[in-house]
Motif scaffolding. Structure first.
Motif, PDB file in Angstrom:
ATOM      1  N   ARG A 239      -1.149  14.401   2.867  1.00 14.89           N
ATOM      2  CA  ARG A 239      -1.906  14.864   4.032  1.00 14.89           C
ATOM      3  C   ARG A 239      -2.620  13.689   4.688  1.00 14.89           C
ATOM      4  N   GLY A 240      -3.173  12.798   3.878  1.00 11.68           N
ATOM      5  CA  GLY A 240      -3.749  11.579   4.438  1.00 11.68           C
ATOM      6  C   GLY A 240      -2.710  10.729   5.123  1.00 11.68           C
ATOM      7  N   ASN A 241      -1.506  10.714   4.561  1.00 15.43           N
ATOM      8  CA  ASN A 241      -0.405   9.989   5.173  1.00 15.43           C
ATOM      9  C   ASN A 241      -0.050  10.593   6.531  1.00 15.43           C
ATOM     10  N   ASP A 242      -0.060  11.909   6.618  1.00 15.14           N
ATOM     11  CA  ASP A 242       0.243  12.572   7.885  1.00 15.14           C
ATOM     12  C   ASP A 242      -0.812  12.254   8.949  1.00 15.14           C
ATOM     13  N   ILE A 243      -2.074  12.192   8.531  1.00 13.53           N
ATOM     14  CA  ILE A 243      -3.134  11.850   9.482  1.00 13.53           C
ATOM     15  C   ILE A 243      -2.930  10.442  10.021  1.00 13.53           C
ATOM     16  N   LEU A 244      -2.596   9.499   9.136  1.00 15.46           N
ATOM     17  CA  LEU A 244      -2.352   8.128   9.578  1.00 15.46           C
ATOM     18  C   LEU A 244      -1.107   8.037  10.442  1.00 15.46           C
ATOM     19  N   LEU A 245      -0.136   8.907  10.168  1.00 10.15           N
ATOM     20  CA  LEU A 245       1.101   8.913  10.948  1.00 10.15           C
ATOM     21  C   LEU A 245       0.855   9.313  12.394  1.00 10.15           C
ATOM     22  N   ALA A 246      -0.236  10.023  12.649  1.00 10.32           N
ATOM     23  CA  ALA A 246      -0.555  10.449  14.011  1.00 10.32           C
ATOM     24  C   ALA A 246      -1.012   9.288  14.881  1.00 10.32           C
ATOM     25  N   PHE A 247      -1.309   8.137  14.273  1.00 11.30           N
ATOM     26  CA  PHE A 247      -1.752   6.962  15.025  1.00 11.30           C
ATOM     27  C   PHE A 247      -0.690   5.869  14.899  1.00 11.30           C
TER      28      PHE A 247
ATOM     29  N   VAL B 228       0.828  -1.213   0.000  1.00  9.52           N
ATOM     30  CA  VAL B 228       0.000   0.000   0.000  1.00  9.52           C
ATOM     31  C   VAL B 228       0.863   1.265   0.000  1.00  9.52           C
ATOM     32  N   GLY B 229       1.876   1.313   0.835  1.00  9.89           N
ATOM     33  CA  GLY B 229       2.633   2.546   1.018  1.00  9.89           C
ATOM     34  C   GLY B 229       3.522   2.922  -0.154  1.00  9.89           C
ATOM     35  N   VAL B 230       4.197   1.939  -0.755  1.00 11.45           N
ATOM     36  CA  VAL B 230       5.127   2.250  -1.848  1.00 11.45           C
ATOM     37  C   VAL B 230       4.400   2.813  -3.074  1.00 11.45           C
ATOM     38  N   PRO B 231       3.321   2.195  -3.565  1.00 10.20           N
ATOM     39  CA  PRO B 231       2.605   2.813  -4.698  1.00 10.20           C
ATOM     40  C   PRO B 231       2.086   4.213  -4.382  1.00 10.20           C
ATOM     41  N   LEU B 232       1.576   4.418  -3.168  1.00  9.78           N
ATOM     42  CA  LEU B 232       1.102   5.751  -2.804  1.00  9.78           C
ATOM     43  C   LEU B 232       2.253   6.762  -2.814  1.00  9.78           C
ATOM     44  N   GLY B 233       3.398   6.367  -2.288  1.00 10.40           N
ATOM     45  CA  GLY B 233       4.554   7.265  -2.279  1.00 10.40           C
ATOM     46  C   GLY B 233       5.050   7.577  -3.681  1.00 10.40           C
ATOM     47  N   ILE B 234       5.086   6.577  -4.555  1.00 12.35           N
ATOM     48  CA  ILE B 234       5.510   6.810  -5.939  1.00 12.35           C
ATOM     49  C   ILE B 234       4.530   7.730  -6.657  1.00 12.35           C
ATOM     50  N   LEU B 235       3.248   7.492  -6.434  1.00 15.68           N
ATOM     51  CA  LEU B 235       2.238   8.340  -7.067  1.00 15.68           C
ATOM     52  C   LEU B 235       2.346   9.779  -6.589  1.00 15.68           C
ATOM     53  N   ALA B 236       2.570   9.967  -5.286  1.00 18.30           N
ATOM     54  CA  ALA B 236       2.720  11.320  -4.747  1.00 18.30           C
ATOM     55  C   ALA B 236       3.972  11.995  -5.277  1.00 18.30           C
ATOM     56  N   GLY B 237       5.030  11.219  -5.516  1.00 17.28           N
ATOM     57  CA  GLY B 237       6.261  11.792  -6.059  1.00 17.28           C
ATOM     58  C   GLY B 237       6.175  12.122  -7.530  1.00 17.28           C
ATOM     59  N   MET B 238       5.418  11.325  -8.274  1.00 15.20           N
ATOM     60  CA  MET B 238       5.276  11.576  -9.709  1.00 15.20           C
ATOM     61  C   MET B 238       4.225  12.650 -10.000  1.00 15.20           C
TER      62      MET B 238
ATOM     63  N   ARG C  33      -1.709  18.711  -6.671  1.00  9.21           N
ATOM     64  CA  ARG C  33      -2.827  18.539  -5.746  1.00  9.21           C
ATOM     65  C   ARG C  33      -2.974  17.091  -5.297  1.00  9.21           C
ATOM     66  N   LEU C  34      -2.833  16.165  -6.246  1.00  9.14           N
ATOM     67  CA  LEU C  34      -2.966  14.749  -5.891  1.00  9.14           C
ATOM     68  C   LEU C  34      -1.905  14.320  -4.886  1.00  9.14           C
ATOM     69  N   GLY C  35      -0.661  14.748  -5.121  1.00  8.19           N
ATOM     70  CA  GLY C  35       0.404  14.415  -4.184  1.00  8.19           C
ATOM     71  C   GLY C  35       0.174  14.999  -2.810  1.00  8.19           C
ATOM     72  N   ASP C  36      -0.345  16.234  -2.766  1.00 10.37           N
ATOM     73  CA  ASP C  36      -0.626  16.867  -1.475  1.00 10.37           C
ATOM     74  C   ASP C  36      -1.726  16.117  -0.720  1.00 10.37           C
ATOM     75  N   VAL C  37      -2.760  15.695  -1.432  1.00  9.91           N
ATOM     76  CA  VAL C  37      -3.848  14.961  -0.786  1.00  9.91           C
ATOM     77  C   VAL C  37      -3.334  13.648  -0.203  1.00  9.91           C
ATOM     78  N   ILE C  38      -2.502  12.941  -0.981  1.00  7.80           N
ATOM     79  CA  ILE C  38      -1.962  11.667  -0.510  1.00  7.80           C
ATOM     80  C   ILE C  38      -1.112  11.864   0.739  1.00  7.80           C
TER      81      ILE C  38
END
Length: 286
Positions: A120-128, A99-109, A113-118
């Motif tokens: 920010r969701g990652n940051d929310i999950l990081l809080a837990f 799950v994490g690697v494809p999301l990270g690659i997509l955010a980097g490519m 806006r799409l990368g920022d959304v990914i």
């Protein structure tokens, strides 16, 4: 005629040798894996069989690590417990990578806006943290090994997404990516052919580090009664059961404690060694 630069004797030989951390970590992990494989086909005793006459026996030739309050052989339980440790680590890290690697690659490519959304969701999950998620999942879905694996895997997704995004941003600035885009290559093909191979070293290092975290987290959850449930042997639950006998039968805590320390230390050393091998900056500084 140009004069070749003088070479330092043994320099290239030292560079080709694996580091001490890498070797020691690999040996420790191989030891844990070997114990797990052997326990699939052989253990000195049935790890869940209780024998009233063998309760709380100190280490001896018959029982190398002694027996617990139920008469179960501690050495056999430690051997079988290594299976749970490796399974939880593999599944948790596997979920995070898938799950994490494809999301990270997509955010980097797609750094807009799409990368920022990914992220920010990652940051929310990081809080837990993964351990907190596992406790919540255990309360909602019931404690068990599967719940612990899924929760720890979800909690590790942000780390892999951040590593993949960081590596992707660097790769996207290279000339061969510009050339691939000029040749109208698809984003999927660029990610598969150029991005993923170049960030694989970073991902492997992260896998090793998170594997050690998952091992320690599973032991903590089992210690709290939220991980592997009886009668399946687990190193964390063995530590929990040994608490009431500390001071009189310390061997009950020593064996699983050393097993957890060896596994976590092995994966941490392996991660440091792999980082030194894959990171040119670390290699040059050493």
């Amino acid at each position: 005629m140009p004069v070749p630069a003088p070479s330092i004797p043994g320099r290239s030989r030292r560079r080709s040798r694996p580091g001490t951390q890498l070797v020691v970590g690999a040996v420790l992990i191989a030891l844990v894996a070997l114990v797990a494989l052997v326990s699939l086909v052989w253990t000195p005793y049935d790890p869940v069989a209780t024998v009233a006459s063998d309760r709380l026996q100190f280490p001896s030739a018959a029982h190398w690590f002694g027996t617990d309050r139920f008469g179960r052989d501690v050495f056999s339980a430690v051997m079988v417990g290594s299976q749970i440790t490796l399974i939880v680590g593999f599944i948790a890290v596997g979920i995070a990578v898938i799950v994490g690697v494809p999301l990270g690659i997509l955010a980097g490519m797609r750094p807009g806006r799409l990368g920022d959304v990914i992220m920010r969701g990652n940051d929310i999950l990081l809080a837990f943290p993964g351990l907190l998620l596992a406790i919540v999942f255990g309360a909602v879905f019931g404690a068990g090994t599967v719940t612990a694996m899924v929760a720890l895997g979800i909690g590790s997704i942000p780390a892999f997404a951040r590593v993949a995004r960081s590596g992707t941003l660097q790769v996207m600035k290279t000339d061969y990516v510009f050339a691939a885009r000029a040749a109208n290559r698809s984003e999927f093909r660029i990610a598969l052919r150029h991005v993923l191979p170049n960030i694989s070293g970073m991902i492997v290092v992260q896998c090793s580090v998170n594997f050690g975290i998952a091992v320690l987290a599973e032991a903590g959850l089992s210690f709290l009664g939220l991980g592997t449930m009886p009668p399946t042997p687990s190193w964390g639950r063995m530590l929990q059961e040994s608490q009431q006998f500390l001071g009189s039968h310390d061997y009950l805590a020593i064996a699983p404690g050393i097993a957890i320390a060896v596994a976590v230390l092995g994966f941490n050393l392996l991660g440091d060694g792999l980082r030194d091998r894959f990171d040119p900056k670390m290699r040059s500084s050493r």
